[in-house]
Design an enzyme around this catalytic site. Structure first.
Site, PDB file in Angstrom:
ATOM      1  CE1 TYR A  21     -37.415  28.901   3.421  1.00 32.75           C
ATOM      2  CE2 TYR A  21     -37.628  29.140   1.038  1.00 32.75           C
ATOM      3  CZ  TYR A  21     -37.389  29.689   2.282  1.00 32.75           C
ATOM      4  OH  TYR A  21     -37.137  31.050   2.402  1.00 32.75           O
ATOM      5  CB  ALA A  22     -41.674  25.173  -2.033  1.00 36.37           C
ATOM      6  CB  ALA A  23     -44.804  22.582   1.512  1.00 37.02           C
TER       7      ALA A  23
ATOM      8  N   GLY B 245     -37.132  36.128  14.646  1.00 33.69           N
ATOM      9  CA  GLY B 245     -35.876  35.927  13.915  1.00 33.69           C
ATOM     10  C   GLY B 245     -35.221  37.266  13.600  1.00 33.69           C
TER      11      GLY B 245
ATOM     12  CG  ASN C  13     -37.563  37.548   9.389  1.00 35.42           C
ATOM     13  OD1 ASN C  13     -37.350  37.688   8.185  1.00 35.42           O
ATOM     14  ND2 ASN C  13     -36.582  37.254  10.261  1.00 35.42           N
TER      15      ASN C  13
HETATM   16  P1  NAD Z   1     -31.317  33.896   8.767  1.00 37.20           P
HETATM   17  O1  NAD Z   1     -31.034  32.448   8.908  1.00 37.20           O
HETATM   18  O2  NAD Z   1     -30.186  34.825   8.522  1.00 37.20           O
HETATM   19  O3  NAD Z   1     -32.102  34.402  10.075  1.00 37.20           O
HETATM   20  C1  NAD Z   1     -33.182  33.689  10.615  1.00 37.20           C
HETATM   21  C2  NAD Z   1     -33.317  34.031  12.089  1.00 37.20           C
HETATM   22  O4  NAD Z   1     -34.405  33.241  12.588  1.00 37.20           O
HETATM   23  C3  NAD Z   1     -32.077  33.656  12.911  1.00 37.20           C
HETATM   24  O5  NAD Z   1     -31.710  34.733  13.747  1.00 37.20           O
HETATM   25  C4  NAD Z   1     -32.540  32.446  13.736  1.00 37.20           C
HETATM   26  O6  NAD Z   1     -31.920  32.359  15.016  1.00 37.20           O
HETATM   27  C5  NAD Z   1     -34.037  32.723  13.858  1.00 37.20           C
HETATM   28  N1  NAD Z   1     -34.779  31.485  14.133  1.00 37.20           N
HETATM   29  C6  NAD Z   1     -34.655  30.282  13.519  1.00 37.20           C
HETATM   30  N2  NAD Z   1     -35.452  29.375  14.103  1.00 37.20           N
HETATM   31  C7  NAD Z   1     -36.114  30.025  15.096  1.00 37.20           C
HETATM   32  C8  NAD Z   1     -37.067  29.621  16.072  1.00 37.20           C
HETATM   33  N3  NAD Z   1     -37.505  28.337  16.153  1.00 37.20           N
HETATM   34  N4  NAD Z   1     -37.531  30.550  16.955  1.00 37.20           N
HETATM   35  C9  NAD Z   1     -37.081  31.828  16.900  1.00 37.20           C
HETATM   36  N5  NAD Z   1     -36.172  32.253  16.016  1.00 37.20           N
HETATM   37  C10 NAD Z   1     -35.689  31.368  15.129  1.00 37.20           C
HETATM   38  O7  NAD Z   1     -32.453  34.022   7.627  1.00 37.20           O
HETATM   39  P2  NAD Z   1     -32.701  35.180   6.517  1.00 37.20           P
HETATM   40  O8  NAD Z   1     -31.976  34.809   5.281  1.00 37.20           O
HETATM   41  O9  NAD Z   1     -32.509  36.525   7.123  1.00 37.20           O
HETATM   42  O10 NAD Z   1     -34.258  34.911   6.226  1.00 37.20           O
HETATM   43  C11 NAD Z   1     -35.294  35.548   6.980  1.00 37.20           C
HETATM   44  C12 NAD Z   1     -36.641  35.144   6.394  1.00 37.20           C
HETATM   45  O11 NAD Z   1     -36.695  35.500   5.012  1.00 37.20           O
HETATM   46  C13 NAD Z   1     -36.907  33.641   6.449  1.00 37.20           C
HETATM   47  O12 NAD Z   1     -38.276  33.426   6.723  1.00 37.20           O
HETATM   48  C14 NAD Z   1     -36.564  33.170   5.056  1.00 37.20           C
HETATM   49  O13 NAD Z   1     -37.238  31.996   4.714  1.00 37.20           O
HETATM   50  C15 NAD Z   1     -37.017  34.370   4.239  1.00 37.20           C
HETATM   51  N6  NAD Z   1     -36.365  34.460   2.926  1.00 37.20           N
HETATM   52  C16 NAD Z   1     -35.017  34.650   2.805  1.00 37.20           C
HETATM   53  C17 NAD Z   1     -34.430  34.773   1.553  1.00 37.20           C
HETATM   54  C18 NAD Z   1     -32.963  35.011   1.376  1.00 37.20           C
HETATM   55  O14 NAD Z   1     -32.510  35.064   0.214  1.00 37.20           O
HETATM   56  N7  NAD Z   1     -32.196  35.179   2.433  1.00 37.20           N
HETATM   57  C19 NAD Z   1     -35.221  34.679   0.410  1.00 37.20           C
HETATM   58  C20 NAD Z   1     -36.593  34.462   0.557  1.00 37.20           C
HETATM   59  C21 NAD Z   1     -37.163  34.381   1.833  1.00 37.20           C
END
Ligand code: NAD
Length: 245
Positions: free
Chosen positions: A152-154, A12, A87
């Site tokens: 998501y939490a799980a 990601g 990620n």
């Molecule tokens: P985002 O949606 O901006 O980016 C996620 C990326 O993952 C995207 O580029 C998407 O194409 C890719 N992706 C999704 N499904 C995929 C798959 N099956 N195979 C390959 N790639 C895939 O997300 P973000 O906000 O940058 O979050 C990144 C990580 O951080 C996530 O794991 C999210 O749960 C975690 N997170 C984010 C926040 C926040 O506030 N943004 C807070 C806590 C945790």
């Protein structure tokens, strides 16, 4: 530069937090493979413009064949895999009463099964090298819970248990496995909040501000670099004080 010669995979990594992580690891000398479902070849181009060896690999982290092919492609292009950052993550929010199985499965598949498949696929190489760093991106929600996000939490709480178990399995092989748990990080979602919603959010955060993707990237860098060689099975909370454990 402590990551010179190391190859990092960021799932990601095409946008958001993953992109910031890719940039941060490259800044410290790592070669970086961006693994993403969506076409973000331009991120690899950006990295190459900064004299980093980089590759974009199209992958679906929920599909074991796709992941196996991504490992092959990464090793062919960049030589190895030393650092894996799981990620890639999605949300499909709904109160449990209304959550259908598809919403549950989609989130668990990407966030948890994806980390299992990617970790398993790179482990042989890391064991052979007697070196590896796996950093899994969870969330404060995995520790606190959040209404509307049982799936998501799980998945994120599951990722923490997964990481601690794997850390115990591979510690003697020179491989560490840790978690970074972000709080609220600036994103398209937080940008879209109105003033009232923003104030309500900020009132829960002792530091009084929403985090930046770079704050998370710095934590991932730390857990990937030599300075953290004796740290494994830990959760690094980066949340402005929202949760203190
Ligand atoms: P985002 O949606 O901006 O980016 C996620 C990326 O993952 C995207 O580029 C998407 O194409 C890719 N992706 C999704 N499904 C995929 C798959 N099956 N195979 C390959 N790639 C895939 O997300 P973000 O906000 O940058 O979050 C990144 C990580 O951080 C996530 O794991 C999210 O749960 C975690 N997170 C984010 C926040 C926040 O506030 N943004 C807070 C806590 C945790």
């Amino acid at each position: 530069m402590s990551l010179t010669g190391k190859v990092a995979v960021v799932t990601g990594g095409g946008r958001g937090i993953g992109k910031a992580i890719a940039m941060r690891l490259a800044q410290d000398g790592a070669k970086v493979a961006i693994w993403d479902l969506a076409d973000h070849e331009h991120v690899a181009d950006e990295l190459r413009a900064h004299q980093t060896e980089a590759a974009f690999v199209a992958v679906n982290v929920t599909d074991s064949d796709s992941v196996a092919q991504a490992v092959e492609e990464t090793i062919a292009q960049l030589g190895s895999v030393d650092i894996l950052v799981n990620n890639a993550g999605i949300t499909k929010d709904s109160l449990l009463m209304r959550m259908d199985e598809a919403q549950w499965d989609a989130v668990l598949n990407v966030n948890l099964k994806g980390a299992y498949l990617c970790s398993k696929a790179v482990l042989r190489t890391m064991i052979k090298n007697r070196f590896g760093r796996i950093v899994n991106i969870a969330s404060v929600v995995g520790l606190m819970g959040n209404p509307g996000q049982t799936n998501y939490a799980a998945s994120k709480a599951g990722l923490i248990g997964f990481s601690k178990s794997l850390a115990r399995e591979v510690a003697s092989r020179g491989i560490t496995v840790n978690v970074v748990a972000p709080g609220f990080i600036a994103s398209e979602m937080t940008d879209a909040l109105n003033e009232k919603q923003r104030e309500a959010l900020l009132s829960q955060i002792p530091m009084g501000e929403i985090g930046r993707a770079e704050d998370i990237a710095d934590g991932v860098w730390f857990l990937s670099a030599d300075v953290s060689r004796y740290i494994t099975g830990q959760v690094l909370n980066i949340n402005g004080g929202l949760l203190m454990v």
